[in-house]
Write a protein that holds these residues in place. Structure first.
Motif: not given
Length: 336
Positions: A225-235, A300-308
Motif C-alpha cells: 500500500e504505497v503512493s508516489f509523490v513527485i517533487h521535481n520535473l526535469p523538462i 498510501g493508497n496506490r495513487t500518484a500526485r505531483i506537489i502543488d
C-alpha cells in the motif's frame, strides 16, 4: 509463475516448457518529426521501451508495422518509406535484435510501429509491483517532447508562433526540437540493465499518458500500500515557459502532457538512487544518458500526485550556448 496482461507495459505469459516466460509488446503511432529516418528509430525505440521497463535488455525478435499514406506520390513513397524502414532496423540492431517480418498497408495516414518479443528466464525481468515506502522515483529522460515538437511546427504558423514568441526564440525551439528528437530515438536499454545492478523494485516507461498518468498506473499495480509523490520535473529547457504561455493546452507542469518514447520511471531503494543517476552518465554507455531523482514512494493508497509547486529542472539541449540547471541527483524533499 507471474502473469501480467492488459494494463502494464508488456504481457508476461508463462510458457509450457522449462520455467520460461514469453514477454511481448506492441505499439504504433503517427509521425511526429520531419526526418523519416529518425521517425523509424523513434518508433523502434518506443516499442522496445516496453521491454526495457521490465528490466529486460534483450529482444529475440521484432516485427514492423507500417502504413503508407495513399496521399503520397510515388516519388514521395520511394524516398520516405525506405528511410523509415532503415531507421527502424538500425535501432533494432542497436538493441541487439533484428526485424524478421511485419505488415505494410496503404492507408489515409502514415503509421509506424511494431512488435517486440522475448523469451525470458525469471531472473531476466523485474515485475513492476514491488515498490515499498522509502523508495525514490528516478526518471531517465527529460519531459517536454510534445511541447518541443508542436512548437517546432508552429515556426511555420504565424498565428500559433505569436502565442509563444515572447517567451522563446526560434533558436531555442530548434535546439529543443533536436534534443527531443535525439532523446526519443535513444534506447532505454542502459537504464534497463542498471535496474538489475541497483535493485529496482518497479518501473514503467513514460509515453502518451504523461508522467502523472503513467505514475498513477504504476502505483495501482503495487502489492504494498504505497503512493508516489513527485517533487521535481526535469523538462527540456524553455518548454515549461511555452506550456505556461499556452494555458491548459499541454498540461506539462501538471504531468499530463503526452510524451513519445520517454524515459523510464523507476522505483529504487533510496540508498541506490544517486548511484544509479551517476552510473548512467558514465561515458562507457555512450553520450546522452541522464537521470534525475524526482520523487518518493510513501505509505498510501496506490495513487500518484505531483506537489502543488514542483521544482522545474531546466535541462539544456546539447549545443545550447548557456548552461542550465542540469542536476542529475536532485533530491526530493521529504514532506513532513
Amino acid at each position: 509463475m507471474p502473469r501480467i496482461g492488459i494494463g502494464m507495459d508488456s504481457c508476461v505469459i508463462p510458457l509450457r516448457h522449462g520455467g520460461l516466460s514469453l514477454v511481448q509488446t506492441t505499439d504504433f503511432f503517427y509521425p511526429l518529426v520531419d526526418d523519416p529516418y529518425m521517425m523509424g528509430r523513434i518508433a523502434c525505440a518506443n516499442v522496445l521501451s516496453d521491454l526495457y521497463a521490465m528490466g529486460i535488455t534483450e529482444c529475440d525478435n521484432m516485427l514492423m508495422l507500417l502504413s503508407v499514406s495513399q496521399k503520397m506520390t510515388e516519388k514521395e513513397r520511394d524516398k520516405v518509406v525506405p528511410l523509415m524502414i532503415r531507421g527502424f532496423k538500425d535501432a533494432a540492431e542497436e538493441g541487439g535484435t533484428s526485424v524478421t517480418g511485419g505488415q505494410t498497408v496503404v492507408n489515409p495516414w502514415i503509421i509506424i510501429g511494431g512488435v517486440a518479443t522475448v523469451v525470458c528466464q525469471p531472473n531476466e525481468f523485474i515485475m513492476p509491483d514491488n515498490a515499498v515506502p522509502g523508495d525514490v522515483l528516478v526518471l531517465t529522460k527529460p519531459l517536454g517532447t510534445q511541447v518541443a515538437v508542436n512548437s517546432h511546427q508552429w515556426l511555420e504558423n504565424p498565428e500559433k508562433w505569436n502565442k509563444i514568441k515572447l517567451v522563446v526564440s526560434q533558436e531555442d525551439v530548434e535546439l529543443a526540437y533536436q534534443e527531443a528528437m535525439f532523446n526519443m530515438a535513444r534506447l532505454n536499454r542502459t537504464a534497463a540493465g542498471l535496474m538489475h545492478t541497483f535493485n529496482a523494485h518497479a518501473a514503467t516507461d513514460i509515453t502518451g499518458f504523461g508522467i502523472l498518468g503513467h505514475a498513477q498506473n504504476l502505483a495501482k499495480q503495487q502489492r504494498s500500500e504505497v503512493s508516489f509523490v513527485i517533487h521535481n520535473l526535469p523538462i527540456i529547457a524553455k518548454m515549461a515557459a511555452i506550456s505556461k504561455a499556452c494555458g491548459n493546452m499541454f498540461g506539462l507542469l501538471h504531468g499530463t502532457s503526452a510524451e513519445t518514447s520517454g524515459g523510464l520511471l523507476i522505483c529504487l531503494p533510496r540508498e541506490q538512487a544517486a548511484r544509479f543517476c551517476a552510473e548512467i552518465k558514465s561515458p562507457k554507455y555512450g553520450e546522452g544518458h541522464q537521470a534525475w531523482i524526482i520523487g518518493i514512494v510513501e505509505k498510501g493508497n496506490r495513487t500518484a500526485r505531483i506537489i502543488d509547486k514542483p521544482r522545474i529542472i531546466e535541462v539544456a539541449p546539447r549545443g545550447a550556448s548557456s548552461p542550465q540547471d542540469n542536476n542529475s541527483s536532485a533530491s526530493p524533499e521529504t514532506p513532513s
